[in-house]
Design a protein around this motif. Sequence first.
Motif, PDB file in Angstrom:
ATOM      1  N   UNK A   1       0.851  -1.183   0.000  1.00 59.65           N
ATOM      2  CA  UNK A   1       0.000   0.000   0.000  1.00 59.65           C
ATOM      3  C   UNK A   1       0.892   1.240   0.000  1.00 59.65           C
ATOM      4  N   UNK A   2       0.244   2.391  -0.123  1.00 56.50           N
ATOM      5  CA  UNK A   2       0.995   3.647  -0.198  1.00 56.50           C
ATOM      6  C   UNK A   2       1.882   3.836   1.036  1.00 56.50           C
ATOM      7  N   UNK A   3       1.360   3.506   2.231  1.00 54.87           N
ATOM      8  CA  UNK A   3       2.111   3.733   3.471  1.00 54.87           C
ATOM      9  C   UNK A   3       2.418   2.452   4.233  1.00 54.87           C
ATOM     10  N   UNK A   4       2.183   1.283   3.608  1.00 55.94           N
ATOM     11  CA  UNK A   4       2.312   0.051   4.365  1.00 55.94           C
ATOM     12  C   UNK A   4       2.684  -1.123   3.458  1.00 55.94           C
ATOM     13  N   UNK A   5       3.531  -2.015   4.004  1.00 58.47           N
ATOM     14  CA  UNK A   5       3.862  -3.278   3.331  1.00 58.47           C
ATOM     15  C   UNK A   5       3.507  -4.398   4.294  1.00 58.47           C
ATOM     16  N   UNK A   6       2.641  -5.351   3.838  1.00 53.90           N
ATOM     17  CA  UNK A   6       2.136  -6.396   4.721  1.00 53.90           C
ATOM     18  C   UNK A   6       2.373  -7.772   4.130  1.00 53.90           C
ATOM     19  N   UNK A   7       2.451  -8.786   5.039  1.00 51.62           N
ATOM     20  CA  UNK A   7       2.516 -10.178   4.615  1.00 51.62           C
ATOM     21  C   UNK A   7       1.752 -11.023   5.620  1.00 51.62           C
ATOM     22  N   UNK A   8       1.232 -12.149   5.181  1.00 50.29           N
ATOM     23  CA  UNK A   8       0.488 -13.053   6.066  1.00 50.29           C
ATOM     24  C   UNK A   8       1.373 -13.629   7.170  1.00 50.29           C
ATOM     25  N   UNK A   9       2.682 -13.627   6.939  1.00 49.23           N
ATOM     26  CA  UNK A   9       3.592 -14.183   7.940  1.00 49.23           C
ATOM     27  C   UNK A   9       3.782 -13.254   9.134  1.00 49.23           C
ATOM     28  N   UNK A  10       3.252 -12.041   9.050  1.00 51.79           N
ATOM     29  CA  UNK A  10       3.373 -11.105  10.164  1.00 51.79           C
ATOM     30  C   UNK A  10       4.188  -9.874   9.831  1.00 51.79           C
ATOM     31  N   UNK A  11       4.841  -9.855   8.705  1.00 53.77           N
ATOM     32  CA  UNK A  11       5.614  -8.679   8.305  1.00 53.77           C
ATOM     33  C   UNK A  11       4.692  -7.476   8.149  1.00 53.77           C
ATOM     34  N   UNK A  12       5.059  -6.381   8.785  1.00 48.51           N
ATOM     35  CA  UNK A  12       4.270  -5.149   8.688  1.00 48.51           C
ATOM     36  C   UNK A  12       5.220  -3.974   8.835  1.00 48.51           C
ATOM     37  N   UNK A  13       5.420  -3.226   7.748  1.00 41.97           N
ATOM     38  CA  UNK A  13       6.398  -2.147   7.720  1.00 41.97           C
ATOM     39  C   UNK A  13       5.728  -0.879   7.216  1.00 41.97           C
ATOM     40  N   UNK A  14       5.939   0.213   7.918  1.00 42.96           N
ATOM     41  CA  UNK A  14       5.446   1.511   7.466  1.00 42.96           C
ATOM     42  C   UNK A  14       6.365   2.049   6.374  1.00 42.96           C
ATOM     43  N   UNK A  15       5.784   2.578   5.326  1.00 42.81           N
ATOM     44  CA  UNK A  15       6.570   3.111   4.205  1.00 42.81           C
ATOM     45  C   UNK A  15       5.980   4.433   3.748  1.00 42.81           C
ATOM     46  N   UNK A  16       6.634   5.042   2.796  1.00 43.74           N
ATOM     47  CA  UNK A  16       6.148   6.275   2.179  1.00 43.74           C
ATOM     48  C   UNK A  16       6.254   6.145   0.660  1.00 43.74           C
ATOM     49  N   UNK A  17       5.134   6.411  -0.016  1.00 44.06           N
ATOM     50  CA  UNK A  17       5.109   6.387  -1.488  1.00 44.06           C
ATOM     51  C   UNK A  17       5.666   5.084  -2.053  1.00 44.06           C
ATOM     52  N   UNK A  18       5.278   3.959  -1.443  1.00 40.55           N
ATOM     53  CA  UNK A  18       5.802   2.674  -1.897  1.00 40.55           C
ATOM     54  C   UNK A  18       4.869   2.048  -2.936  1.00 40.55           C
ATOM     55  N   UNK A  19       5.480   1.391  -3.921  1.00 41.06           N
ATOM     56  CA  UNK A  19       4.741   0.633  -4.929  1.00 41.06           C
ATOM     57  C   UNK A  19       5.403  -0.731  -5.073  1.00 41.06           C
ATOM     58  N   UNK A  20       4.698  -1.678  -5.719  1.00 37.18           N
ATOM     59  CA  UNK A  20       5.290  -2.994  -5.943  1.00 37.18           C
ATOM     60  C   UNK A  20       6.575  -2.882  -6.758  1.00 37.18           C
ATOM     61  N   UNK A  21       6.544  -2.044  -7.777  1.00 41.22           N
ATOM     62  CA  UNK A  21       7.714  -1.896  -8.630  1.00 41.22           C
ATOM     63  C   UNK A  21       8.912  -1.335  -7.888  1.00 41.22           C
ATOM     64  N   UNK A  22       8.664  -0.326  -7.057  1.00 39.26           N
ATOM     65  CA  UNK A  22       9.777   0.288  -6.313  1.00 39.26           C
ATOM     66  C   UNK A  22      10.331  -0.683  -5.269  1.00 39.26           C
ATOM     67  N   UNK A  23       9.426  -1.408  -4.583  1.00 33.30           N
ATOM     68  CA  UNK A  23       9.879  -2.367  -3.589  1.00 33.30           C
ATOM     69  C   UNK A  23      10.697  -3.479  -4.228  1.00 33.30           C
ATOM     70  N   UNK A  24      10.220  -3.985  -5.361  1.00 35.43           N
ATOM     71  CA  UNK A  24      10.953  -5.034  -6.079  1.00 35.43           C
ATOM     72  C   UNK A  24      12.335  -4.540  -6.477  1.00 35.43           C
ATOM     73  N   UNK A  25      12.388  -3.315  -6.961  1.00 38.28           N
ATOM     74  CA  UNK A  25      13.671  -2.737  -7.377  1.00 38.28           C
ATOM     75  C   UNK A  25      14.624  -2.602  -6.195  1.00 38.28           C
ATOM     76  N   UNK A  26      14.116  -2.163  -5.033  1.00 35.91           N
ATOM     77  CA  UNK A  26      14.951  -2.016  -3.839  1.00 35.91           C
ATOM     78  C   UNK A  26      15.512  -3.360  -3.383  1.00 35.91           C
TER      79      UNK A  26
END
Length: 225
Positions: free
Chosen positions: A156-181
Motif C-alpha cells: 500500500x501507499x504507506x504500508x507493506x504487509x505479509x500473512x507471515x506477520x511482516x508489517x512495515x510503514x513506508x512512504x510512497x511505496x509501490x510494488x515496482x519500487x519495492x521489487x527494485x529495492x
Amino acid sequence: AMEDPLRRHRARYKSPAAPPWKETYRRRCMERLRSSRAKLLDRYRQAGERVCSPATGALLVQEVMELEWQTLQAGQQSLPALGSTEALAQMLEDPDELAVLEEIQKELILQEQAVLEEYERSLRFDQECLEAVLEGLDAAHKVVCPVCRKNNLTVRHHLVLCQCGLCISTQDMTEGRLQSLLESTVTEHSQRCCHNPEFTVTRGVEEDANLLMSCSVRPWEPATT
C-alpha cells in the motif's frame, strides 16, 4: 402408361440442366456477401451477437439475394421481377428453378454463418490475449515476501504487509519500487559475498519496524529505506 403432359411440355422447352442464370446469380450473390462483411458484422453486433442459424433466419442473405436478382433481372427481361424472396415462389413457376434458388440461399446462409463463426473465434482469441497480458502484468507486480518466501506482499501507499506477520510503514511505496529495492540490495551483496542473505524484520524500542538483510559473513544491512 401415359406420360405426364406437364413433364413432356417441360422436356420439350427446357433443358434438364440448371437454368442459365444460376452460376451468374450464385457468383454475384457470394461476391456481394463477401464484400458486405462489415455490414454483416455490424448487424450481428446490433442483434446482440447471437449466433444465427438457418432456423432463426440469416441477417444479410435475403437482402443480398434481392439486390442481385434485381441486377440480374435488369439484364435479362425474361426473369420475373423480385420484390422479396417470399414472393419468388409465386413468380417462378418452374419448381426446378425454385429449387435452384433455395439451394443458393442455403449456400449463402452457410457462408454467412462461417463469417460469423470466424468473427466469434477472433473475439475469443483477442479476449484470451488480453487476459494473458493482464495476468502477466499482474504477476510482474507481485513481490514475494523476502522473510517467509511463500506469500506475496501486499503493498500500500504507506504500508507493506505479509500473512507471515511482516508489517512495515513506508512512504510512497509501490510494488515496482519495492521489487527494485530488494533486487538492488541483493545484487549489491552478491557482488561482495557468495553467501545467500536472509531477511528479517527488526523493531527498536521507539523505532518503526524495518526490513533488514543479514548474512552469516557480512553484518546487518538495511534492505529498504
